[in-house]
Design a protein around this motif. Structure first.
Motif, mmCIF file in Angstrom:
data_model
loop_
_atom_site.group_PDB
_atom_site.id
_atom_site.type_symbol
_atom_site.label_atom_id
_atom_site.label_comp_id
_atom_site.label_asym_id
_atom_site.label_seq_id
_atom_site.Cartn_x
_atom_site.Cartn_y
_atom_site.Cartn_z
ATOM 1 N N LYS A 1 -0.476 1.033 8.578
ATOM 2 C CA LYS A 1 -1.164 1.226 9.863
ATOM 3 C C LYS A 1 -0.828 0.094 10.775
ATOM 4 C CE LYS A 1 -4.347 4.405 8.369
ATOM 5 N NZ LYS A 1 -4.309 5.667 8.520
ATOM 6 N N ARG B 1 1.565 8.766 -0.400
ATOM 7 C CA ARG B 1 1.651 9.048 1.031
ATOM 8 C C ARG B 1 2.688 8.185 1.734
ATOM 9 N NH1 ARG B 1 -3.955 7.972 2.708
ATOM 10 N NH2 ARG B 1 -3.054 7.957 4.777
ATOM 11 N N ALA C 1 0.834 -1.207 0.000
ATOM 12 C CA ALA C 1 0.000 0.000 0.000
ATOM 13 C C ALA C 1 0.868 1.256 0.000
ATOM 14 C CB ALA C 1 -0.934 0.001 1.204
ATOM 15 N N TRP C 2 2.020 1.205 0.646
ATOM 16 C CA TRP C 2 2.904 2.373 0.767
ATOM 17 C C TRP C 2 3.838 2.563 -0.425
ATOM 18 C CZ3 TRP C 2 7.771 0.575 0.516
ATOM 19 C CH2 TRP C 2 8.028 -0.699 1.012
ATOM 20 N N ASP D 1 2.741 6.559 5.383
ATOM 21 C CA ASP D 1 1.477 6.979 6.002
ATOM 22 C C ASP D 1 0.347 6.019 5.637
ATOM 23 O OD1 ASP D 1 2.703 9.095 7.217
ATOM 24 O OD2 ASP D 1 2.056 10.573 5.734
ATOM 25 N N HIS D 2 0.527 5.216 4.575
ATOM 26 C CA HIS D 2 -0.461 4.193 4.226
ATOM 27 C C HIS D 2 -0.401 3.012 5.185
ATOM 28 C CE1 HIS D 2 -2.174 5.651 0.468
ATOM 29 N NE2 HIS D 2 -0.972 6.009 0.074
#
Length: 134
Positions: free
Chosen positions: A134, A128, A105-106, A131-132
């Motif tokens: 989590k 991002r 995702a990042w 920040d993607h």
């Protein structure tokens, strides 16, 4: 705090060539009888330090340097814009791509090793970045 990065290599000339052509760093200066090369182009200087194969890895131990592919808990990540182009550039200069480029995702990650067995990764962040995560 500031930091520098030191990388042991078997041949200083070959190492300078790889880190220039493979990763886009620039030779700043040579030191200590041409056995150390200061490389620039990133947020911290990288010092390539010529050490003979099979020389003592640490005082008081029988461990010896070995320039076959090896594992260490510390490695460098180089952030790039175009991961495919960066992998092609590094491989053409002597790096090994270890597996496939992986998407997250990042962003994307390519696990690599330099001609001296030192592992490193190429990262291409998405918009991002971490920040993607989590």
């Amino acid at each position: 705090m500031q930091f520098i990065v030191n990388i042991d290599v078997e041949e200083i000339g070959k190492a300078i060539s790889f880190y220039e052509s493979g990763l886009g760093l620039q030779l700043i200066r040579r030191l200590f009888g041409d056995t150390v090369a200061e490389m620039g182009g990133g947020p911290a200087p990288i010092y390539l330090i010529e050490q003979p194969d099979a020389s003592a890895a640490a005082p008081g131990t029988s461990l010896q340097r070995d320039y076959k592919r090896h594992w260490t808990p510390v490695h460098l990540d180089f952030i790039v814009e175009d991961i495919n182009a960066a992998v092609t550039q590094a491989v053409s200069a002597g790096a090994a791509l270890e597996g496939e480029i992986t998407s997250f995702a990042w962003g994307k990650l390519a696990g690599m090793s330099d001609p001296f067995g030192n592992g490193f990764c190429l990262l291409a962040f998405a918009d991002r970045g971490y920040d993607h995560a989590k």
